[in-house]
Scaffold this motif. Structure first.
Motif, PDB file in Angstrom:
ATOM      1  N   THR A   1       0.842  -1.201   0.000  1.00  0.00           N
ATOM      2  CA  THR A   1       0.000   0.000   0.000  1.00  0.00           C
ATOM      3  C   THR A   1       0.875   1.248   0.000  1.00  0.00           C
ATOM      4  O   THR A   1       0.578   2.239  -0.683  1.00  0.00           O
ATOM      5  N   LEU A   2       1.954   1.203   0.746  1.00  0.00           N
ATOM      6  CA  LEU A   2       2.899   2.321   0.781  1.00  0.00           C
ATOM      7  C   LEU A   2       3.480   2.572  -0.606  1.00  0.00           C
ATOM      8  O   LEU A   2       3.503   3.710  -1.095  1.00  0.00           O
ATOM      9  N   LEU A   3       3.939   1.523  -1.269  1.00  0.00           N
ATOM     10  CA  LEU A   3       4.514   1.671  -2.605  1.00  0.00           C
ATOM     11  C   LEU A   3       3.475   2.167  -3.594  1.00  0.00           C
ATOM     12  O   LEU A   3       3.748   3.065  -4.403  1.00  0.00           O
ATOM     13  N   ALA A   4       2.270   1.607  -3.528  1.00  0.00           N
ATOM     14  CA  ALA A   4       1.213   2.008  -4.464  1.00  0.00           C
ATOM     15  C   ALA A   4       0.849   3.470  -4.291  1.00  0.00           C
ATOM     16  O   ALA A   4       0.658   4.200  -5.272  1.00  0.00           O
ATOM     17  N   ARG A   5       0.744   3.928  -3.059  1.00  0.00           N
ATOM     18  CA  ARG A   5       0.410   5.340  -2.824  1.00  0.00           C
ATOM     19  C   ARG A   5       1.547   6.253  -3.269  1.00  0.00           C
ATOM     20  O   ARG A   5       1.309   7.376  -3.725  1.00  0.00           O
TER      21      ARG A   5
END
Length: 334
Positions: free
Chosen positions: A84-88
């Motif tokens: 989720t961190l990478l996607a955001r």
């Protein structure tokens, strides 16, 4: 706006939200509502307007654009590893559109089961719908979730040159991440049951009996699937989550380049040192900087040392039947 097959085919504001009750359910969205939706399941931030449903019979009777004509990048991951961190970090309005855990794609993974027996027509339709975009030059990236890993090969076969990243943790870090609380353990039990992993080829001859062994089976199955993807599809790269947390600017820069997301000079460093990496990616109201993350990981590994040993023993036994999981090839960083 009049809802026609043409607008359903091409308008990114008509988002394929779910596949349920023999119908494809659409939800009106704006680019901003996508950006504000950390997840595109029941936690979606809905835009104003009335949704609608299209019966599966009509879906199957319509010719939809080929997914290869509107390619998407994909982030596959083993869960609780920074996806989720990478996607955001890659979601930059005007330069990209990142769809985080679309429920419709997850549904196909669950229905397909542990051996990936996917409904190909519905998969083609779903990928076509997810590939819609406002700007032809702004790439679409889909962050999938665990059930999608089991149909990842079928997803990539729709366009074999698709760019994808397989994000993972080594086993000890994975156990520490997915068993660190009672709620996380319940997730392991739930996803293991939902995906019917006790009937998978990886569990045959050694049916996992405890949560630690089920965690090991879940990790082992996904890593073997990732291993096969890197051997089959040239656009697949792998990323150890420990590198994402340890070298965040390099990981963000390499991920953006892989998916064709344009960053300004120095922007990866700005993102990695900014608010996104100082808060909890799933709930930005919570502080969660690298020091907190490292301390939590170390504490969980100490406390869960017996469970880690149990998981390692199960994986060792499974490796004699299916071959060991080595370091994944095609690394994105390093």
């Amino acid at each position: 706006m009049s809802i026609t097959f043409e607008t359903i085919s091409d308008d990114p504001a008509l988002f394929l939200f779910a596949l349920q009750n023999e119908a494809a359910h659409f939800q009106p969205m704006t680019r901003d509502s996508f950006h504000r939706s950390i997840f595109l399941d029941d936690r979606i931030v809905r835009a104003p307007g009335q949704g609608f449903a299209l019966p599966f019979a009509e879906v199957r009777g319509q010719q939809w654009p080929d997914p290869a004509s509107r390619p998407i990048g994909l982030i596959f991951h083993v869960a609780q590893c920074g996806s989720t961190l990478l996607a955001r970090a890659l979601d930059l309005p005007g330069r990209s559109l990142v769809l985080r855990e679309p429920a419709a794609l997850r549904r196909l993974g669950v229905d397909a089961g542990p051996e990936g027996a996917v409904d190909e027509a519905m998969l083609r339709f779903t990928l076509s719908m997810l590939g819609k975009r406002w700007d032809a030059n702004a790439p679409v990236v889909v962050k999938a979730n665990v059930p999608v890993n089991f149909i990842a090969s079928e997803v990539l076969s729709m366009e074999p040159e698709t760019k994808a990243i397989c994000l993972y943790f080594p086993l000890a870090s994975y156990v520490a991440a997915v068993m660190r609380t009672e709620g996380h353990e319940k997730w392991v039990e739930s996803i293991f049951a939902e995906m019917r992993l006790d009937s998978s080829r990886f569990a045959l001859g050694a049916n996992p009996r405890t949560t630690a062994e089920r965690t090991a089976c879940l990790w082992f199955a996904q890593m073997k699937l990732f291993e096969a993807l890197t051997a089959t599809y040239s656009g697949v790269r792998t990323l150890n989550a420990e590198l994402l947390f340890g070298q965040p600017s390099a990981a963000v820069a390499a991920s953006a380049a892989h998916f064709g997301v344009v960053l300004r000079d120095g922007e990866a460093e700005e993102i990695a040192s900014g608010e996104l990496f100082e808060t909890y990616s799933k709930n930005p109201a919570l502080d969660y900087d690298p020091e907190v993350r490292a301390a939590r990981d170390a504490e969980a590994k100490r406390r869960l040392a017996p469970q880690i040993a149990e998981a390692e023993a199960w994986v060792s036994a499974a490796s004699t039947r299916h071959g060991p999981v080595g370091e994944l090839g095609a690394p994105l960083v390093g």
